[in-house]
Design a protein around this motif. Sequence first.
Motif, PDB file in Angstrom:
ATOM      1  N   GLY A  61      38.186  46.017  37.987  1.00  0.00           N
ATOM      2  CA  GLY A  61      37.883  46.014  39.716  1.00  0.00           C
ATOM      3  C   GLY A  61      39.189  46.444  40.474  1.00  0.00           C
ATOM      4  N   VAL A  62      40.561  45.298  40.093  1.00  0.00           N
ATOM      5  CA  VAL A  62      41.880  45.645  41.279  1.00  0.00           C
ATOM      6  C   VAL A  62      43.088  45.865  40.207  1.00  0.00           C
ATOM      7  CG1 VAL A  62      41.091  43.008  41.435  1.00  0.00           C
ATOM      8  CG2 VAL A  62      42.390  43.583  39.810  1.00  0.00           C
ATOM      9  N   THR A  63      43.872  46.745  40.975  1.00  0.00           N
ATOM     10  CA  THR A  63      45.353  47.792  40.172  1.00  0.00           C
ATOM     11  C   THR A  63      46.058  46.343  39.648  1.00  0.00           C
ATOM     12  OG1 THR A  63      46.644  47.239  41.867  1.00  0.00           O
ATOM     13  CG2 THR A  63      45.174  49.035  42.144  1.00  0.00           C
ATOM     14  N   ALA A  64      46.609  46.810  38.442  1.00  0.00           N
ATOM     15  CA  ALA A  64      47.675  46.416  37.631  1.00  0.00           C
ATOM     16  C   ALA A  64      48.867  45.372  38.785  1.00  0.00           C
ATOM     17  CB  ALA A  64      48.810  47.299  36.655  1.00  0.00           C
ATOM     18  N   GLU A  65      49.537  46.452  39.581  1.00  0.00           N
ATOM     19  CA  GLU A  65      50.364  45.270  40.743  1.00  0.00           C
ATOM     20  C   GLU A  65      49.743  44.436  41.205  1.00  0.00           C
ATOM     21  OE1 GLU A  65      49.785  48.631  40.825  1.00  0.00           O
ATOM     22  OE2 GLU A  65      51.050  50.246  40.486  1.00  0.00           O
ATOM     23  N   CYS A  66      48.485  44.311  41.112  1.00  0.00           N
ATOM     24  CA  CYS A  66      47.240  43.336  41.720  1.00  0.00           C
ATOM     25  C   CYS A  66      47.608  42.047  40.187  1.00  0.00           C
ATOM     26  CB  CYS A  66      46.059  43.372  42.406  1.00  0.00           C
ATOM     27  SG  CYS A  66      44.958  41.925  43.338  1.00  0.00           S
ATOM     28  N   LEU A  67      47.266  42.428  39.957  1.00  0.00           N
ATOM     29  CA  LEU A  67      47.621  41.510  38.658  1.00  0.00           C
ATOM     30  C   LEU A  67      48.219  40.795  38.144  1.00  0.00           C
ATOM     31  CD1 LEU A  67      44.469  43.155  36.309  1.00  0.00           C
ATOM     32  CD2 LEU A  67      44.175  41.147  37.750  1.00  0.00           C
ATOM     33  N   LYS A  68      49.566  41.596  38.566  1.00  0.00           N
ATOM     34  CA  LYS A  68      50.966  41.378  38.368  1.00  0.00           C
ATOM     35  C   LYS A  68      51.981  40.115  39.443  1.00  0.00           C
ATOM     36  CE  LYS A  68      55.544  42.894  37.132  1.00  0.00           C
ATOM     37  NZ  LYS A  68      56.512  41.320  38.261  1.00  0.00           N
ATOM     38  N   GLU A  69      50.726  40.306  40.323  1.00  0.00           N
ATOM     39  CA  GLU A  69      50.993  39.336  41.977  1.00  0.00           C
ATOM     40  C   GLU A  69      50.114  38.099  41.028  1.00  0.00           C
ATOM     41  OE1 GLU A  69      50.629  39.620  46.368  1.00  0.00           O
ATOM     42  OE2 GLU A  69      50.759  41.481  45.592  1.00  0.00           O
ATOM     43  N   MET A  70      49.495  38.260  40.974  1.00  0.00           N
ATOM     44  CA  MET A  70      48.726  36.982  40.852  1.00  0.00           C
ATOM     45  C   MET A  70      49.391  36.172  39.500  1.00  0.00           C
ATOM     46  SD  MET A  70      44.811  37.903  40.467  1.00  0.00           S
ATOM     47  CE  MET A  70      43.825  38.915  41.416  1.00  0.00           C
ATOM     48  N   LYS A  71      49.557  36.442  38.612  1.00  0.00           N
ATOM     49  CA  LYS A  71      50.866  36.093  37.581  1.00  0.00           C
ATOM     50  C   LYS A  71      52.028  36.142  38.290  1.00  0.00           C
ATOM     51  CE  LYS A  71      52.397  36.963  33.173  1.00  0.00           C
ATOM     52  NZ  LYS A  71      52.857  37.894  31.777  1.00  0.00           N
ATOM     53  N   ASP A  72      52.405  36.530  39.322  1.00  0.00           N
ATOM     54  CA  ASP A  72      54.170  36.306  39.292  1.00  0.00           C
ATOM     55  C   ASP A  72      53.819  34.955  40.289  1.00  0.00           C
ATOM     56  OD1 ASP A  72      55.336  38.128  37.605  1.00  0.00           O
ATOM     57  OD2 ASP A  72      55.669  39.287  39.570  1.00  0.00           O
ATOM     58  N   ASN A  73      52.746  34.731  41.212  1.00  0.00           N
ATOM     59  CA  ASN A  73      52.766  33.928  42.201  1.00  0.00           C
ATOM     60  C   ASN A  73      52.306  32.203  41.609  1.00  0.00           C
ATOM     61  OD1 ASN A  73      53.356  35.134  44.469  1.00  0.00           O
ATOM     62  ND2 ASN A  73      52.111  35.635  44.601  1.00  0.00           N
ATOM     63  N   ASP A  74      51.676  32.338  39.710  1.00  0.00           N
ATOM     64  CA  ASP A  74      51.629  31.486  39.019  1.00  0.00           C
ATOM     65  C   ASP A  74      49.809  31.328  39.394  1.00  0.00           C
ATOM     66  OD1 ASP A  74      53.225  31.253  37.100  1.00  0.00           O
ATOM     67  OD2 ASP A  74      54.551  30.120  38.179  1.00  0.00           O
ATOM     68  N   ASP A  75      48.927  32.612  40.443  1.00  0.00           N
ATOM     69  CA  ASP A  75      47.472  31.880  40.795  1.00  0.00           C
ATOM     70  C   ASP A  75      46.747  31.765  39.310  1.00  0.00           C
ATOM     71  OD1 ASP A  75      44.882  31.459  42.061  1.00  0.00           O
ATOM     72  OD2 ASP A  75      46.122  33.365  43.652  1.00  0.00           O
ATOM     73  N   VAL A  76      46.264  31.154  39.113  1.00  0.00           N
ATOM     74  CA  VAL A  76      45.997  30.444  37.242  1.00  0.00           C
ATOM     75  C   VAL A  76      44.655  30.874  37.652  1.00  0.00           C
ATOM     76  CG1 VAL A  76      45.167  29.717  35.697  1.00  0.00           C
ATOM     77  CG2 VAL A  76      47.499  29.227  36.639  1.00  0.00           C
ATOM     78  N   GLU A  77      43.838  30.223  39.002  1.00  0.00           N
ATOM     79  CA  GLU A  77      42.586  30.407  39.276  1.00  0.00           C
ATOM     80  C   GLU A  77      42.062  32.042  39.727  1.00  0.00           C
ATOM     81  OE1 GLU A  77      41.619  27.884  41.792  1.00  0.00           O
ATOM     82  OE2 GLU A  77      41.859  26.040  40.571  1.00  0.00           O
ATOM     83  N   GLU A  78      42.935  32.649  39.670  1.00  0.00           N
ATOM     84  CA  GLU A  78      42.310  33.835  40.933  1.00  0.00           C
ATOM     85  C   GLU A  78      42.472  34.776  39.110  1.00  0.00           C
ATOM     86  OE1 GLU A  78      43.368  37.182  44.738  1.00  0.00           O
ATOM     87  OE2 GLU A  78      44.582  34.968  44.392  1.00  0.00           O
ATOM     88  N   LEU A  79      43.923  34.627  38.312  1.00  0.00           N
ATOM     89  CA  LEU A  79      43.716  36.436  38.114  1.00  0.00           C
ATOM     90  C   LEU A  79      42.870  35.654  36.545  1.00  0.00           C
ATOM     91  CD1 LEU A  79      45.531  37.509  36.697  1.00  0.00           C
ATOM     92  CD2 LEU A  79      47.474  35.546  35.326  1.00  0.00           C
ATOM     93  N   ALA A  80      42.591  34.352  36.274  1.00  0.00           N
ATOM     94  CA  ALA A  80      41.212  33.910  35.449  1.00  0.00           C
ATOM     95  C   ALA A  80      40.195  34.408  35.687  1.00  0.00           C
ATOM     96  CB  ALA A  80      41.108  32.611  35.752  1.00  0.00           C
ATOM     97  N   GLU A  81      39.650  34.349  37.164  1.00  0.00           N
ATOM     98  CA  GLU A  81      38.484  35.148  38.070  1.00  0.00           C
ATOM     99  C   GLU A  81      39.005  36.508  37.208  1.00  0.00           C
ATOM    100  OE1 GLU A  81      35.145  35.639  39.142  1.00  0.00           O
ATOM    101  OE2 GLU A  81      35.298  33.465  38.980  1.00  0.00           O
ATOM    102  N   ALA A  82      39.521  37.372  37.361  1.00  0.00           N
ATOM    103  CA  ALA A  82      39.226  38.515  37.509  1.00  0.00           C
ATOM    104  C   ALA A  82      39.698  39.030  36.933  1.00  0.00           C
ATOM    105  CB  ALA A  82      41.301  39.093  37.974  1.00  0.00           C
ATOM    106  N   TYR A  83      39.873  38.428  34.884  1.00  0.00           N
ATOM    107  CA  TYR A  83      39.713  39.221  33.806  1.00  0.00           C
ATOM    108  C   TYR A  83      38.319  38.684  33.047  1.00  0.00           C
ATOM    109  CZ  TYR A  83      43.844  40.607  32.576  1.00  0.00           C
ATOM    110  OH  TYR A  83      45.414  40.851  32.704  1.00  0.00           O
ATOM    111  N   ASN A  84      37.363  37.204  33.508  1.00  0.00           N
ATOM    112  CA  ASN A  84      36.458  36.364  33.043  1.00  0.00           C
ATOM    113  C   ASN A  84      35.663  37.169  33.956  1.00  0.00           C
ATOM    114  OD1 ASN A  84      37.665  34.562  31.483  1.00  0.00           O
ATOM    115  ND2 ASN A  84      37.153  32.829  33.462  1.00  0.00           N
TER     116      ASN A  84
END
Length: 70
Positions: free
Chosen positions: A27-50
Amino acid sequence: MLTAKISDVSGQEYISFYRNEGTAIMGVTAECLKEMKDNDDVEELAEAYNSRVYKQFGMLVRVKAKTNYV
């Protein structure tokens, strides 16, 4: 590339998906997921996967079998 465990009544298998298919599944691009990871946005990254866990997807899988002949 996205690697996911796919399950049905016959069993389970790990399958690799490339850009377009991975984006459709996540539902999101790899670039968007990488940006979440690089910004330490743990909650948003977890929500994207969960949000994608245990979702049903219709798919046609093409298999390339490896055979080892002696």
